[in-house]
Motif scaffolding. Structure first.
Motif, PDB file in Angstrom:
ATOM      1  N   SER A 340       0.829  -1.196   0.000  1.00 15.51           N
ATOM      2  CA  SER A 340       0.000   0.000   0.000  1.00 15.51           C
ATOM      3  C   SER A 340       0.867   1.251   0.000  1.00 15.51           C
ATOM      4  O   SER A 340       0.589   2.227  -0.708  1.00 15.51           O
ATOM      5  CB  SER A 340      -0.924   0.003   1.223  1.00 15.51           C
ATOM      6  OG  SER A 340      -1.847  -1.057   1.169  1.00 15.51           O
ATOM      7  N   ALA A 341       1.931   1.237   0.797  1.00 14.86           N
ATOM      8  CA  ALA A 341       2.846   2.385   0.848  1.00 14.86           C
ATOM      9  C   ALA A 341       3.608   2.546  -0.458  1.00 14.86           C
ATOM     10  O   ALA A 341       3.789   3.668  -0.955  1.00 14.86           O
ATOM     11  CB  ALA A 341       3.820   2.217   2.011  1.00 14.86           C
ATOM     12  N   VAL A 342       4.035   1.441  -1.050  1.00 16.19           N
ATOM     13  CA  VAL A 342       4.845   1.495  -2.269  1.00 16.19           C
ATOM     14  C   VAL A 342       4.020   1.950  -3.460  1.00 16.19           C
ATOM     15  O   VAL A 342       4.439   2.798  -4.253  1.00 16.19           O
ATOM     16  CB  VAL A 342       5.492   0.121  -2.528  1.00 16.19           C
ATOM     17  CG1 VAL A 342       6.093   0.055  -3.933  1.00 16.19           C
ATOM     18  CG2 VAL A 342       6.574  -0.168  -1.486  1.00 16.19           C
ATOM     19  N   TYR A 343       2.803   1.401  -3.620  1.00 19.98           N
ATOM     20  CA  TYR A 343       1.979   1.744  -4.781  1.00 19.98           C
ATOM     21  C   TYR A 343       1.523   3.195  -4.766  1.00 19.98           C
ATOM     22  O   TYR A 343       1.165   3.753  -5.804  1.00 19.98           O
ATOM     23  CB  TYR A 343       0.760   0.828  -4.866  1.00 19.98           C
ATOM     24  CG  TYR A 343       1.081  -0.590  -5.298  1.00 19.98           C
ATOM     25  CD1 TYR A 343       2.209  -0.874  -6.052  1.00 19.98           C
ATOM     26  CD2 TYR A 343       0.252  -1.650  -4.943  1.00 19.98           C
ATOM     27  CE1 TYR A 343       2.505  -2.163  -6.437  1.00 19.98           C
ATOM     28  CE2 TYR A 343       0.534  -2.944  -5.333  1.00 19.98           C
ATOM     29  CZ  TYR A 343       1.661  -3.193  -6.076  1.00 19.98           C
ATOM     30  OH  TYR A 343       1.949  -4.476  -6.458  1.00 19.98           O
ATOM     31  N   ALA A 344       1.520   3.821  -3.602  1.00 17.95           N
ATOM     32  CA  ALA A 344       1.105   5.221  -3.515  1.00 17.95           C
ATOM     33  C   ALA A 344       2.188   6.182  -3.990  1.00 17.95           C
ATOM     34  O   ALA A 344       1.921   7.374  -4.161  1.00 17.95           O
ATOM     35  CB  ALA A 344       0.721   5.559  -2.073  1.00 17.95           C
ATOM     36  N   LEU A 345       3.381   5.687  -4.251  1.00 17.03           N
ATOM     37  CA  LEU A 345       4.499   6.575  -4.571  1.00 17.03           C
ATOM     38  C   LEU A 345       4.426   7.135  -5.988  1.00 17.03           C
ATOM     39  O   LEU A 345       4.705   8.312  -6.214  1.00 17.03           O
ATOM     40  CB  LEU A 345       5.826   5.823  -4.388  1.00 17.03           C
ATOM     41  CG  LEU A 345       6.151   5.372  -2.961  1.00 17.03           C
ATOM     42  CD1 LEU A 345       7.424   4.536  -2.950  1.00 17.03           C
ATOM     43  CD2 LEU A 345       6.298   6.584  -2.042  1.00 17.03           C
ATOM     44  N   ASP A 346       4.089   6.281  -6.978  1.00 12.54           N
ATOM     45  CA  ASP A 346       4.094   6.720  -8.372  1.00 12.54           C
ATOM     46  C   ASP A 346       3.149   5.833  -9.175  1.00 12.54           C
ATOM     47  O   ASP A 346       3.519   4.727  -9.581  1.00 12.54           O
ATOM     48  CB  ASP A 346       5.513   6.638  -8.945  1.00 12.54           C
ATOM     49  CG  ASP A 346       5.613   7.254 -10.341  1.00 12.54           C
ATOM     50  OD1 ASP A 346       4.562   7.521 -10.958  1.00 12.54           O
ATOM     51  OD2 ASP A 346       6.746   7.472 -10.802  1.00 12.54           O
ATOM     52  N   PRO A 347       1.909   6.274  -9.428  1.00 11.75           N
ATOM     53  CA  PRO A 347       0.935   5.436 -10.129  1.00 11.75           C
ATOM     54  C   PRO A 347       1.390   4.983 -11.513  1.00 11.75           C
ATOM     55  O   PRO A 347       0.978   3.923 -11.978  1.00 11.75           O
ATOM     56  CB  PRO A 347      -0.298   6.350 -10.233  1.00 11.75           C
ATOM     57  CG  PRO A 347      -0.147   7.305  -9.091  1.00 11.75           C
ATOM     58  CD  PRO A 347       1.328   7.544  -8.961  1.00 11.75           C
ATOM     59  N   ALA A 348       2.237   5.760 -12.189  1.00 11.62           N
ATOM     60  CA  ALA A 348       2.671   5.408 -13.539  1.00 11.62           C
ATOM     61  C   ALA A 348       3.795   4.382 -13.546  1.00 11.62           C
ATOM     62  O   ALA A 348       4.203   3.914 -14.603  1.00 11.62           O
ATOM     63  CB  ALA A 348       3.131   6.661 -14.290  1.00 11.62           C
ATOM     64  N   ALA A 349       4.312   4.024 -12.373  1.00 12.63           N
ATOM     65  CA  ALA A 349       5.475   3.121 -12.311  1.00 12.63           C
ATOM     66  C   ALA A 349       5.217   1.950 -11.378  1.00 12.63           C
ATOM     67  O   ALA A 349       6.140   1.419 -10.772  1.00 12.63           O
ATOM     68  CB  ALA A 349       6.705   3.898 -11.863  1.00 12.63           C
ATOM     69  N   ARG A 350       3.971   1.513 -11.275  1.00 13.84           N
ATOM     70  CA  ARG A 350       3.655   0.484 -10.289  1.00 13.84           C
ATOM     71  C   ARG A 350       4.350  -0.847 -10.582  1.00 13.84           C
ATOM     72  O   ARG A 350       4.751  -1.552  -9.658  1.00 13.84           O
ATOM     73  CB  ARG A 350       2.139   0.281 -10.199  1.00 13.84           C
ATOM     74  CG  ARG A 350       1.428   1.433  -9.495  1.00 13.84           C
ATOM     75  CD  ARG A 350       0.026   1.064  -9.065  1.00 13.84           C
ATOM     76  NE  ARG A 350      -0.592   2.172  -8.336  1.00 13.84           N
ATOM     77  CZ  ARG A 350      -1.465   3.010  -8.858  1.00 13.84           C
ATOM     78  NH1 ARG A 350      -1.823   2.874 -10.122  1.00 13.84           N
ATOM     79  NH2 ARG A 350      -1.976   3.983  -8.130  1.00 13.84           N
ATOM     80  N   SER A 351       4.479  -1.224 -11.842  1.00 12.19           N
ATOM     81  CA  SER A 351       5.157  -2.484 -12.139  1.00 12.19           C
ATOM     82  C   SER A 351       6.632  -2.413 -11.760  1.00 12.19           C
ATOM     83  O   SER A 351       7.202  -3.362 -11.225  1.00 12.19           O
ATOM     84  CB  SER A 351       5.013  -2.835 -13.626  1.00 12.19           C
ATOM     85  OG  SER A 351       3.698  -3.242 -13.923  1.00 12.19           O
ATOM     86  N   ARG A 352       7.269  -1.267 -12.025  1.00  8.20           N
ATOM     87  CA  ARG A 352       8.688  -1.126 -11.666  1.00  8.20           C
ATOM     88  C   ARG A 352       8.866  -1.012 -10.153  1.00  8.20           C
ATOM     89  O   ARG A 352       9.831  -1.537  -9.593  1.00  8.20           O
ATOM     90  CB  ARG A 352       9.288   0.080 -12.384  1.00  8.20           C
ATOM     91  CG  ARG A 352       9.542  -0.179 -13.874  1.00  8.20           C
ATOM     92  CD  ARG A 352       9.818   1.099 -14.630  1.00  8.20           C
ATOM     93  NE  ARG A 352       8.585   1.880 -14.776  1.00  8.20           N
ATOM     94  CZ  ARG A 352       8.561   3.138 -15.193  1.00  8.20           C
ATOM     95  NH1 ARG A 352       9.692   3.769 -15.465  1.00  8.20           N
ATOM     96  NH2 ARG A 352       7.414   3.774 -15.320  1.00  8.20           N
ATOM     97  N   LEU A 353       7.949  -0.341  -9.486  1.00  7.60           N
ATOM     98  CA  LEU A 353       7.985  -0.323  -8.032  1.00  7.60           C
ATOM     99  C   LEU A 353       7.799  -1.736  -7.468  1.00  7.60           C
ATOM    100  O   LEU A 353       8.444  -2.120  -6.478  1.00  7.60           O
ATOM    101  CB  LEU A 353       6.884   0.599  -7.489  1.00  7.60           C
ATOM    102  CG  LEU A 353       7.084   2.097  -7.712  1.00  7.60           C
ATOM    103  CD1 LEU A 353       5.800   2.858  -7.405  1.00  7.60           C
ATOM    104  CD2 LEU A 353       8.229   2.634  -6.854  1.00  7.60           C
ATOM    105  N   THR A 354       6.916  -2.497  -8.103  1.00  8.92           N
ATOM    106  CA  THR A 354       6.718  -3.886  -7.703  1.00  8.92           C
ATOM    107  C   THR A 354       8.008  -4.674  -7.844  1.00  8.92           C
ATOM    108  O   THR A 354       8.370  -5.465  -6.967  1.00  8.92           O
ATOM    109  CB  THR A 354       5.612  -4.539  -8.545  1.00  8.92           C
ATOM    110  OG1 THR A 354       4.367  -3.872  -8.302  1.00  8.92           O
ATOM    111  CG2 THR A 354       5.457  -6.013  -8.212  1.00  8.92           C
ATOM    112  N   THR A 355       8.711  -4.468  -8.961  1.00  5.48           N
ATOM    113  CA  THR A 355       9.978  -5.165  -9.159  1.00  5.48           C
ATOM    114  C   THR A 355      10.977  -4.827  -8.060  1.00  5.48           C
ATOM    115  O   THR A 355      11.593  -5.711  -7.462  1.00  5.48           O
ATOM    116  CB  THR A 355      10.577  -4.795 -10.531  1.00  5.48           C
ATOM    117  OG1 THR A 355       9.758  -5.371 -11.551  1.00  5.48           O
ATOM    118  CG2 THR A 355      11.995  -5.313 -10.667  1.00  5.48           C
ATOM    119  N   ALA A 356      11.146  -3.537  -7.784  1.00  5.20           N
ATOM    120  CA  ALA A 356      12.109  -3.126  -6.763  1.00  5.20           C
ATOM    121  C   ALA A 356      11.773  -3.753  -5.416  1.00  5.20           C
ATOM    122  O   ALA A 356      12.653  -4.303  -4.735  1.00  5.20           O
ATOM    123  CB  ALA A 356      12.118  -1.602  -6.648  1.00  5.20           C
TER     124      ALA A 356
END
Length: 416
Positions: A340-356
């Motif tokens: 929840s905290a990670v996905y709120a950071l940048d909606p256009a980069a959720r897959s890359r945030l998921t990877t990190a």
């Protein structure tokens, strides 16, 4: 290779309950592929004439493959049509599972389960896909539902594995898993909505593959919250993987353990964590209401308490069942609060945030399974619980430090 980004926000009406269900089952069936053999490690070790510590490497190989898929494939979810990408990954999973079922020796089995892990990364394409389609007011709840499916897949994969192995051995389990993945490949393609028409997004349009991967490093550098949640995820997954790797040896009676259950009975212990997985949407709703910090603190405390129950469960069956329920609820709560905290950071980069985030998360899984196999062989269940308690105390201390730092960095309110 040039990648053209696609819209990440199609109409919310497309995310029907049926689609959410398909996403949840897909995430669960894919993640379950990593763990079908976990409750059967004793049987695998016996057939291949290897030690318990070596048998634990089968789970680790699947998790390393999953890491490779997270690092190299999941970022493409921000740029490729997920409705085509996910079915292809699921079809490849079918092939990898069949090869695993036919593996004649340990090296071939390790290679094929590695490939299975790579294709299982479809689970982490589905989660940000659901997040992108969800209405902002319900994002935490929907992601929680899909994550419940993911954890249920991990837990119920053990139940299914035990039941099928009782009838046809561990190889038959992998054949059944291949059939499930085939069904889900067709279901996603027919029922899930397309992500949207191709569109240029500032900063993403026309990016090359290597630039996409490099952008993940940039996201890690510029978002302290992402770095913090990566560390917490590593520790939580190390605990989770450690428990479910070592418990297969505990319940089979390895190294003098008081239990001597069959493969089917060992698999049934996966039900003990189902109630914990079903609690994930509740955590998601609390996160949607702005209570993320309190939720994170609470679930870490729950995990810490569960270690005392797990240690007691080494010689008390009822305590063990209760401990697994509490433990899995806490671990799932940590995972959902992190996402929840990670996905709120940048909606256009959720897959890359998921990877990190997920690469670090499953590095913790690899560390946990390897450590648990060696720890159980060296000191039994009690040593596994001692190491897990230490990791949880470290996680709770780090969270207190991160939360305090985030609070201190907020600008002071200015008078009107």
């Amino acid at each position: 290779m040039v990648l053209v980004s696609i819209s990440t926000a199609p109409p919310a009406a497309k995310l029907t309950r049926l689609v959410v269900l398909v996403f949840a089952i897909t995430a669960g069936s894919s993640a379950g592929c990593l763990y079908y053999l976990q409750p059967l490690l004793h049987e695998v070790a016996g057939e291949l004439s290897i030690s318990t510590a070596t048998a634990a490497l089968v789970v680790s190989a699947a998790q390393v493959g999953y890491l490779a898929g997270l690092a190299l494939l999941v970022p493409l979810g921000d740029f490729l049509e997920r409705r085509r990408m996910v079915p292809v990954l699921l079809a490849a999973s079918v092939a990898a599972l069949i090869f695993s079922a036919a593996a004649p020796n340990l090296p071939v089995l390790l290679l094929s389960v590695f490939a299975t892990g790579v294709t299982a990364s479809a689970a982490q394409v589905v989660v940000p896909w659901a997040s992108a389609l969800a209405h902002p007011d319900r994002r935490g709840e929907i992601v929680g539902t899909v994550m419940s499916g993911l954890l249920l897949g991990i837990l119920l994969s053990r139940v299914l594995a035990g039941a099928v192995a009782q009838l046809g051995g561990w190889r038959a389990v992998l054949v059944v898993a291949a059939g499930i993945q085939l069904v889900m490949s067709v279901s996603v393609y027919l029922l899930a909505p397309a992500t949207g028409q191709a569109a240029r997004v500032p900063g993403a349009s026309g990016e090359r593959y290597l630039e996409v991967l490099a952008s993940i490093v940039t996201l890690i550098r510029v978002h302290p919250v992402l770095r913090h949640r990566m560390v917490l995820g590593f520790l939580a997954m190390a605990c989770f993987s450690g428990v479910w790797t070592a418990i297969a040896f505990l319940l089979s009676g390895a190294h003098g353990a008081p239990y001597e259950f069959s493969e089917f009975a060992i698999g049934l212990f996966g039900f003990a964590g189902v109630a914990g997985a079903l609690g994930a949407p509740v955590v998601g709703r609390l996160a949607d209401r702005g209570r993320l910090r309190a939720v994170t603190t609470l679930v870490w405390i729950v995990v810490l308490i569960s270690w005392a129950l797990l240690a007691w469960g080494g010689h008390n069956l009822f305590a063990l069942v209760a401990a697994l329920l509490v433990f899995d609820f806490g671990i799932q709560g940590i995972q959902l609060s992190n996402q929840s905290a990670v996905y709120a950071l940048d909606p256009a980069a959720r897959s890359r945030l998921t990877t990190a985030y997920m690469v670090t998360y499953f590095l913790g899984g690899v560390a946990g399974s390897v450590t648990a196999g060696s720890a159980y062989q060296a000191g039994g269940w009690s040593l596994v619980c001692e190491l897990g308690s230490a990791a949880t105390i470290l996680g709770l201390a780090l969270w207190a430090l991160f939360a305090r730092g985030a609070h201190a960095s907020r600008p002071a309110p200015q008078p009107a």
